[in-house]
Scaffold this active site. Sequence first.
Site, PDB file in Angstrom:
ATOM      1  N   CYS A   4       0.726  -1.151  -0.094  1.00 11.86           N
ATOM      2  CA  CYS A   4       0.005   0.019  -0.055  1.00 11.86           C
ATOM      3  C   CYS A   4       0.926   1.126   0.054  1.00 11.86           C
ATOM      4  CB  CYS A   4      -0.962  -0.024   1.145  1.00 11.86           C
ATOM      5  SG  CYS A   4      -1.872   1.551   1.465  1.00 11.86           S
ATOM      6  N   ASN A  86     -12.798  10.298  -2.989  1.00 13.89           N
ATOM      7  CA  ASN A  86     -12.950   9.414  -3.894  1.00 13.89           C
ATOM      8  C   ASN A  86     -13.300   8.125  -3.337  1.00 13.89           C
ATOM      9  OD1 ASN A  86     -13.416  11.375  -6.179  1.00 13.89           O
ATOM     10  ND2 ASN A  86     -10.740  11.072  -6.400  1.00 13.89           N
ATOM     11  N   HIS A  99      -8.081   8.614   1.972  1.00 13.60           N
ATOM     12  CA  HIS A  99      -7.479   9.920   1.753  1.00 13.60           C
ATOM     13  C   HIS A  99      -8.340  11.147   1.523  1.00 13.60           C
ATOM     14  CE1 HIS A  99      -7.158   8.082  -2.118  1.00 13.60           C
ATOM     15  NE2 HIS A  99      -6.979   9.194  -2.793  1.00 13.60           N
TER      16      HIS A  99
HETATM   17  P1  AMP Z   1      -7.741   8.903  -5.781  1.00 12.22           P
HETATM   18  O1  AMP Z   1      -8.049   8.869  -7.198  1.00 12.22           O
HETATM   19  O2  AMP Z   1      -8.762   9.669  -4.943  1.00 12.22           O
HETATM   20  O3  AMP Z   1      -7.624   7.347  -5.171  1.00 12.22           O
HETATM   21  O4  AMP Z   1      -6.640   9.863  -5.625  1.00 12.22           O
HETATM   22  C1  AMP Z   1      -5.311   9.194  -5.513  1.00 12.22           C
HETATM   23  C2  AMP Z   1      -4.280  10.243  -5.633  1.00 12.22           C
HETATM   24  O5  AMP Z   1      -2.861   9.746  -5.069  1.00 12.22           O
HETATM   25  C3  AMP Z   1      -4.074  10.785  -7.156  1.00 12.22           C
HETATM   26  O6  AMP Z   1      -4.404  12.296  -7.046  1.00 12.22           O
HETATM   27  C4  AMP Z   1      -2.580  10.337  -7.412  1.00 12.22           C
HETATM   28  O7  AMP Z   1      -1.862  11.446  -8.056  1.00 12.22           O
HETATM   29  C5  AMP Z   1      -1.920  10.313  -5.876  1.00 12.22           C
HETATM   30  N1  AMP Z   1      -0.598   9.699  -5.662  1.00 12.22           N
HETATM   31  C6  AMP Z   1      -0.430   8.214  -5.919  1.00 12.22           C
HETATM   32  N2  AMP Z   1       0.696   8.010  -5.638  1.00 12.22           N
HETATM   33  C7  AMP Z   1       1.065   8.826  -4.963  1.00 12.22           C
HETATM   34  C8  AMP Z   1       2.401   9.356  -4.464  1.00 12.22           C
HETATM   35  N3  AMP Z   1       3.465   8.135  -4.228  1.00 12.22           N
HETATM   36  N4  AMP Z   1       2.894  10.304  -3.700  1.00 12.22           N
HETATM   37  C9  AMP Z   1       1.764  11.368  -3.855  1.00 12.22           C
HETATM   38  N5  AMP Z   1       0.465  11.379  -4.359  1.00 12.22           N
HETATM   39  C10 AMP Z   1       0.329  10.040  -4.990  1.00 12.22           C
HETATM   40 ZN    ZN Z   2      -2.488   1.517   3.481  1.00 18.48          ZN
END
Ligand code: AMP
Ligand code: ZN
Length: 113
Positions: A4, A86, A99
């Site tokens: 994760c 989301n 998140h």
């Molecule tokens: P969601 O679509 O709501 O699940 O958003 C996931 C978010 O996590 C997206 O905006 C991605 O750009 C962001 N994300 C994924 N991996 C990372 C990471 N390693 N560091 C920072 N943001 C990330």
């Molecule tokens: Zn986790």
Amino acid sequence: MDNCVFCGIAAGTIPSKKVYEDDKIVAFHDLNPQAPVHVLFVPKQHICCADKITEDNCDVVAHIFCTIPKVAAELGLTDGYRIVNNCGEHGCQTVKHLHFHLLGGTQLRGSMV
Ligand code: AMP
Ligand code: ZN
């Protein structure tokens, strides 16, 4: 939880640009920002999504929402911002660790409500 990415960021084993951290939560800049300010607020405890918030784990969600105004002020979001979650497949959740997106720094468009 193994594999994760947000658990890895919370544990410090995956790098991130952190803007806030305490014993319960971490906030860091999104890798793919959708606004001038785009920060993610994440519980350190692995909760997969908003659908799995319960009476037993909801304290951390309240804590995130109490922390957002403080971080928003530090980031200069004096004219408002948007908080987005989301959830699940239909909600287009891509990272399966709860998140909240904090978006701001410009006039946002496209509110769905
Ligand atoms: P969601 O679509 O709501 O699940 O958003 C996931 C978010 O996590 C997206 O905006 C991605 O750009 C962001 N994300 C994924 N991996 C990372 C990471 N390693 N560091 C920072 N943001 C990330
Ligand atoms: Zn986790």
